[in-house]
Design an enzyme around this catalytic site. Structure first.
Site, mmCIF file in Angstrom:
data_model
loop_
_atom_site.group_PDB
_atom_site.id
_atom_site.type_symbol
_atom_site.label_atom_id
_atom_site.label_comp_id
_atom_site.label_asym_id
_atom_site.label_seq_id
_atom_site.Cartn_x
_atom_site.Cartn_y
_atom_site.Cartn_z
ATOM 1 N N TYR A 151 -6.144 -0.821 -7.097
ATOM 2 C CA TYR A 151 -5.656 -2.076 -6.492
ATOM 3 C C TYR A 151 -5.048 -1.863 -5.115
ATOM 4 O O TYR A 151 -4.862 -0.743 -4.671
ATOM 5 C CB TYR A 151 -4.737 -2.851 -7.418
ATOM 6 N N GLU A 152 -4.817 -2.992 -4.432
ATOM 7 C CA GLU A 152 -4.398 -3.020 -3.026
ATOM 8 C C GLU A 152 -5.419 -2.331 -2.116
ATOM 9 O O GLU A 152 -5.071 -1.703 -1.124
ATOM 10 C CB GLU A 152 -3.017 -2.375 -2.849
ATOM 11 N N GLY A 153 -6.681 -2.480 -2.458
ATOM 12 C CA GLY A 153 -7.745 -1.831 -1.709
ATOM 13 C C GLY A 153 -8.044 -0.483 -2.319
ATOM 14 O O GLY A 153 -7.196 0.419 -2.300
ATOM 15 N N ARG A 160 0.821 -1.207 0.000
ATOM 16 C CA ARG A 160 0.000 0.000 0.000
ATOM 17 C C ARG A 160 0.858 1.261 0.000
ATOM 18 O O ARG A 160 0.553 2.222 -0.706
ATOM 19 C CB ARG A 160 -0.973 -0.024 1.183
#
Length: 592
Positions: free
Chosen positions: A441-443, A297
């Protein structure tokens, strides 16, 4: 597009003059003999050379050629294999890796500068070593000694790469819905079966082996997220002597056809009774996986910064060369047919916005990296705990705000080019396409905002927020009067954020919708305020030196622009937060 030049001068300024990292390193026994200011400068200089000369030239060709899939095999664009081998042989994949297993052992604050450079050079290329480094971190912190010794040396060396296999077609953010299964075997291994989608670096031709970290359920697993375990599943099985054995029972079913990052293989991965090994404890897979995900993140936030930096470099050069109309105050270059467009107020507004957001983002990502280093290396337990708490608070901001600003900066860069920014030859349209994924992406950034507002602010009763706010107050309270032009608006912004945080804590007690309704704008207000803190610290480091060097004059001018033109955005965002959730529920679902 212009040639990429690593912003080494600005990186050294942030590290040495703003944060004085060598003082911190000298106080940390594990780093004191490993790295100093000269060592760091040499590492960054070399990273700048390899990214600019070896990787950056592949950015456009990689986008146009893309990855190709044929009967389960994925081929990366021409030139990627040679560039990757050069990058890996230089030790860059393991720049922050544990020396015990062959890594370089550099502090995270050095690692984030290298990450920025490689992602500015080519975001698609940067994903391959980034996923490997994250996988290594999870293995290092949670796997058995046997697995560490077997896999980490070759991964740090870049001989093998890594991937993170979370998402399934029916389960995106809600990982509790995953269906992939893992069946225990008599020899202590597991047979993993299931299908994962959107897997970056899941298959490619850069290395001889790919080490997948896969979330799956054991037969006795409880329902939901509490029943998830993590497994290490190699593409090729490894023999007891470390040599490669048979291919594992897994395959790449297809690759995605994407808006951007086309030279990064985004795969559908099928596991069919694949041999895997448990990482960490049963049913505790999310803890192990989030070690990697939180690493990624911050890395994704830096991807946003990196694309903004690449866009700014091209746009600034173009604005100084492109002749168009005359300055509002009259001809600045009467010997030419027109003036360079940099004379126009709106072009300057866009360039200064890009510059201010990029340099603020570089300082902020470095600040978060310093907290990670303190949490890892400091011998003082309260200092470690405070740093880890700050990392927890600031990680969703680093991911979401840096990538939101990354999209804004690339859009500004495209607009500086005008019509030329919309066509391929100048490279700006690729940066816009590539950076867009970083908000997803990655949340997604909406999920990051919920994490900040819900878990970190409301969940801690505001305690995590007060750690950061108190640090800013200590800075402004002890600052000299000559810094007042920066500390006064910073204090005002902090008071606004104090009030907004108190409002959120109060309203969340009675209405669960308030957190989700406020979260995105709240994160934005927090981000602009955090950048104001970074800019005040940079102004402090530059003040008094502006007559010696144009670099410092430019830094102060950009700081003044940030406080005058960008920080005021917090007021409209704060008004949106305080408008509450009611207006979001005025329509029935059928009315949309």
């Amino acid at each position: 597009m212009s040639e990429y030049k690593a912003p080494l001068r600005d990186m050294r300024f942030v590290l040495n003059e703003v944060f004085e990292v060598s003082r911190l390193w000298a106080q940390l026994p594990d780093l004191a003999e490993l790295v100093d200011e000269d060592t760091a400068a040499a590492i960054l200089e070399e990273a700048g050379k390899v990214t600019a000369s070896c990787i950056a030239p592949l950015n456009r060709s990689g986008d146009e050629g893309g990855c190709s899939w044929n009967n389960g095999a994925v081929k990366t664009p021409e030139g990627f294999l040679a560039a990757y081998q050069t990058y890996a042989e230089g030790g860059w994949v393991g720049v922050g890796g544990s020396p015990e297993f062959g890594g370089m052992g550099m502090p995270k604050v050095i690692g984030v500068q290298v990450e920025e450079m490689v992602n500015s050079a080519s975001l698609s290329f940067g994903l391959y070593p980034m996923l490997t480094a994250g996988a290594c971190l999870s293995i290092l912190n949670h796997a058995s000694e046997e697995l560490k010794k077997c896999f980490l040396p070759n991964m740090y060396a870049g001989v093998w790469t890594g991937s993170m296999c979370l998402t399934e077609a029916h389960a995106g953010t809600d990982l509790g819905l995953i269906r992939t299964k893992a069946e225990p075997q008599a020899d202590g291994s597991y047979k993993v079966s299931g299908s994962k989608i959107f897997i970056s670096s899941g298959e490619h031709d850069l290395t001889e082996n790919i080490i997948h970290l896969v979330l799956a359920r054991l037969p006795d697993a409880p329902a939901g997220s509490k029943g998830i375990s993590l497994f290490l599943v190699p593409k090729v099985l490894v023999n007891a002597d470390g040599s490669l054995g048979e291919k594992n029972a897994l395959s790449c079913g297809s690759i995605e056809h994407k808006m951007g990052i086309k030279a990064s293989a985004t795969c559908v991965m099928n596991f069919d009774q694949s041999v895997g090994y448990l990482v960490g404890e049963p049913h505790k897979g999310l803890t192990a996986m989030f070690t990697m995900m939180n690493y990624e993140r911050l890395g994704v936030g830096i991807q946003g910064l990196a694309q903004g930096e690449r866009s700014y470099q091209s746009a600034a050069l173009y604005a100084c060369d492109r002749l168009q109309s005359r300055a509002p105050t009259g001809a600045q270059h009467p010997d030419k047919a027109a003036d360079p467009i940099i004379v126009h107020p709106d072009v300057r507004r866009m360039l200064l916005t890009m510059k201010a957001l990029n340099e603020g983002g570089r300082a902020f990502s470095s600040y978060v990296a310093l907290q990670l280093d303190t949490a890892k290396y400091c011998e003082d337990a309260p200092a470690r705990q405070r740093a880890q708490a700050l990392v927890s608070l600031l990680t969703p901001i680093a991911k979401a705000f840096l990538t939101d600003m990354g999209l804004e900066t690339t859009l500004h860069g495209q607009m500086v080019f005008g019509g030329h920014g919309y066509i391929r030859e100048w490279g700006q349209e690729q940066l816009v396409r590539d950076v867009r994924i970083t908000q997803i992406y990655e949340g997604t950034n909406g999920i990051q905002a919920l994490d900040l507002a819900g878990r970190k602010i409301v969940g801690s009763g505001g305690a995590l927020y007060r750690l950061f706010a108190d640090e800013i107050r200590q800075f402004t309270d002890t600052a000299n009067a000559d810094l007042n032009e920066f500390t006064k608006p910073l204090n005002a912004a902090l008071e606004n954020l104090d009030e907004l945080t108190a409002w959120l804590l109060d309203r969340a007690q009675n209405n669960p919708n308030e957190i989700g309704a406020a979260s995105v704008e709240y994160l934005q207000v927090f981000g602009y305020t955090a950048y104001a803190y970074m800019w005040a610290r940079m102004a402090k480091a530059a003040l008094g030196k502006q007559t010696e060097d144009d670099f410092y004059a430019s830094k102060l001018g950009t700081a003044r622009f940030y406080f005058a033109r960008l920080l005021p955005r917090i007021h409209s965002l704060s008004d949106s937060v305080k408008a509450g959730s009611e207006s979001l529920y005025l329509l029935d679902a059928a009315q949309f």
